[in-house]
Design a protein around this motif. Structure first.
Motif, short mmCIF file in Angstrom:
data_model
loop_
_atom_site.label_atom_id
_atom_site.label_comp_id
_atom_site.label_asym_id
_atom_site.label_seq_id
_atom_site.Cartn_x
_atom_site.Cartn_y
_atom_site.Cartn_z
N GLU A 191 42.92 35.19 30.02
CA GLU A 191 43.84 36.32 30.02
C GLU A 191 44.04 36.81 31.45
O GLU A 191 43.06 37.03 32.18
CB GLU A 191 43.31 37.46 29.16
CG GLU A 191 43.25 37.15 27.67
CD GLU A 191 44.62 37.21 27.00
OE1 GLU A 191 45.65 37.19 27.71
OE2 GLU A 191 44.65 37.25 25.76
N SER B 68 36.84 39.84 30.82
CA SER B 68 36.47 41.20 31.24
C SER B 68 35.11 41.56 30.65
O SER B 68 34.66 40.97 29.66
CB SER B 68 37.52 42.20 30.79
OG SER B 68 37.53 42.33 29.39
N ASN C 10 34.23 41.81 26.88
CA ASN C 10 33.93 40.65 26.04
C ASN C 10 32.54 40.14 26.38
O ASN C 10 32.35 39.41 27.34
CB ASN C 10 34.98 39.56 26.26
CG ASN C 10 34.71 38.33 25.39
OD1 ASN C 10 33.88 38.36 24.48
ND2 ASN C 10 35.42 37.24 25.68
N ASN D 203 44.37 39.57 33.10
CA ASN D 203 44.23 41.02 33.10
C ASN D 203 43.51 41.46 34.37
O ASN D 203 43.39 40.70 35.33
CB ASN D 203 43.48 41.48 31.84
CG ASN D 203 42.17 40.72 31.63
OD1 ASN D 203 41.57 40.22 32.59
ND2 ASN D 203 41.71 40.64 30.40
N PRO E 99 48.89 33.88 30.36
CA PRO E 99 47.50 33.52 30.66
C PRO E 99 47.45 32.40 31.70
O PRO E 99 48.41 31.63 31.85
CB PRO E 99 46.95 33.06 29.31
CG PRO E 99 47.83 33.70 28.30
CD PRO E 99 49.20 33.73 28.92
N ALA F 106 32.06 36.18 26.70
CA ALA F 106 32.94 35.39 27.57
C ALA F 106 32.26 34.13 28.10
O ALA F 106 32.87 33.05 28.12
CB ALA F 106 33.43 36.26 28.74
N ASP G 126 39.20 36.34 27.15
CA ASP G 126 39.19 37.53 28.00
C ASP G 126 37.85 37.55 28.74
O ASP G 126 36.80 37.60 28.12
CB ASP G 126 39.34 38.78 27.13
CG ASP G 126 39.31 40.08 27.93
OD1 ASP G 126 39.19 40.02 29.17
OD2 ASP G 126 39.41 41.15 27.30
#
Length: 335
Positions: A37, A14, A17, A39, A240, A20, A12
């Motif tokens: 991911e 974003s 996280n 998202n 994903p 990352a 993830d």
């Protein structure tokens, strides 16, 4: 016997996280592949992905006369069945696939002729291409963070406002094999190769496996389409996005990040000939004149690799030099 499934992490990216960047670097250093991911941080809405797949299917199912309006020129346009040979040293025949290569867009204006239905949905196609490039730049900034180099070291070399690059959005169609093809010829859809650029984003469809990666031991492992394994219980959940490291990130990091060899096969557990398979790949390339020199990272300096920069005839190669050499090998021409 089914091949083992590759263990590829799903990350993830974003802001929630905090790890990352280091997770991305570790995944790229270990096997060169990682799932992201899909998202809000990735900003690739499932509806946009679905619309592009719909356009791709319409194009590949159109009459051959429509496809022939835009033949391959300068790595753009329609690639016909078996025109490419990605593993010329080992393949008996060309890749059993078709493709359409889309280069950069100036806003919503394509820099090449487009056939139907792409020509009547230019805004959709251009928007998707721009979103892919933006996601690649976000990933490159995370790699820069993990390598402790200036945040724009990579992204500044991929700034399309500064000049031309070899970036390509590629629509891919792998048809089922006709029963007339020899039993020893139906295993490879795309020959073993590493990708030529910096990063590749791969978009896949549920129920259409076939991608394999080569392990350091020289064996092949299958790449799952649905690494979470949740589509059966939640079909609305977006898949994903698969990301793999290209040659240039390997050169820039002296081999710390792995440009992993991969291929597409007909799954052995499928019926004779397999099923039609569609995928989309965004090949992110730097500006043509970007030099293949090592990044100013202590971790790269300390890594005992073997591809620090690339020279030919005493001259450091550029991204365009490398791309032209790889394309020449693929199409059996001189660079």
């Amino acid at each position: 016997m089914a091949k083992p499934s590759a263990q590829i992490p799903v990350i993830d990216i974003s802001p929630a996280n905090a790890h990352a960047a280091t997770q991305l670097l570790d995944a790229a250093a270990n096997n060169g592949f990682v799932f992201i991911e899909n998202n809000a941080a990735a900003a690739m809405p499932p509806t946009a992905v679905g619309n592009m797949f719909d356009l791709s299917k319409q194009f590949f199912q159109s009459p051959i006369e429509n496809k022939q309006e835009c033949p391959t020129q300068n790595n753009r346009g329609w690639v016909s069945m078996q025109q490419e040979t990605l593993d010329p040293g080992n393949q008996k025949r060309g890749d059993f696939k078709e493709a359409f290569n889309l280069g950069e867009f100036s806003g919503s204006t394509p820099n090449q002729p487009l056939p139907e239905p792409l020509s009547t949905h230019v805004d959709t196609v251009a928007g998707f291409s721009h979103s892919c490039h933006a996601l690649c730049n976000k990933l490159l900034q995370l790699f820069a963070e993990a390598l402790e180099i200036p945040s724009d070291w990579f992204s500044s070399r991929h700034d399309q406002s500064k000049g031309a690059s070899g970036s390509i959005m590629r629509l891919l169609y792998y048809p089922s094999v006709p029963d007339s093809l020899g039993q020893d010829e139906d295993d490879i859809r795309a020959g073993a190769h590493s990708d030529y650029g910096t990063l590749t984003l791969l978009f896949q469809l549920p129920g259409q496996p076939g991608l394999e990666i080569k392990t350091p031991a020289g064996t092949w492992e299958s790449v799952p389409v649905d690494p979470h394994g949740t589509l059966s219980t939640d079909p609305s959940k977006p898949l994903p996005i698969l990301v793999n490291i290209g040659d240039l990130l390997a050169y820039w990091t002296n081999g710390l990040l792995k440009s992993t060899v991969h291929r597409v096969i007909f799954p052995k557990d499928a019926k004779r000939g397999g099923e039609d398979r569609y995928s989309m790949a965004y090949f992110c390339h730097p500006l043509d004149d970007a030099e293949l020199i090592p990044v100013p990272s202590k971790r790269v300096e300390q890594y005992e690799g073997g591809v620090e920069g690339v020279k030919k005839g005493g001259k450091t190669l550029t991204a365009k030099d490398h791309l032209l050499e790889r394309l020449a090998a693929t199409y059996g021409t001189k660079a």
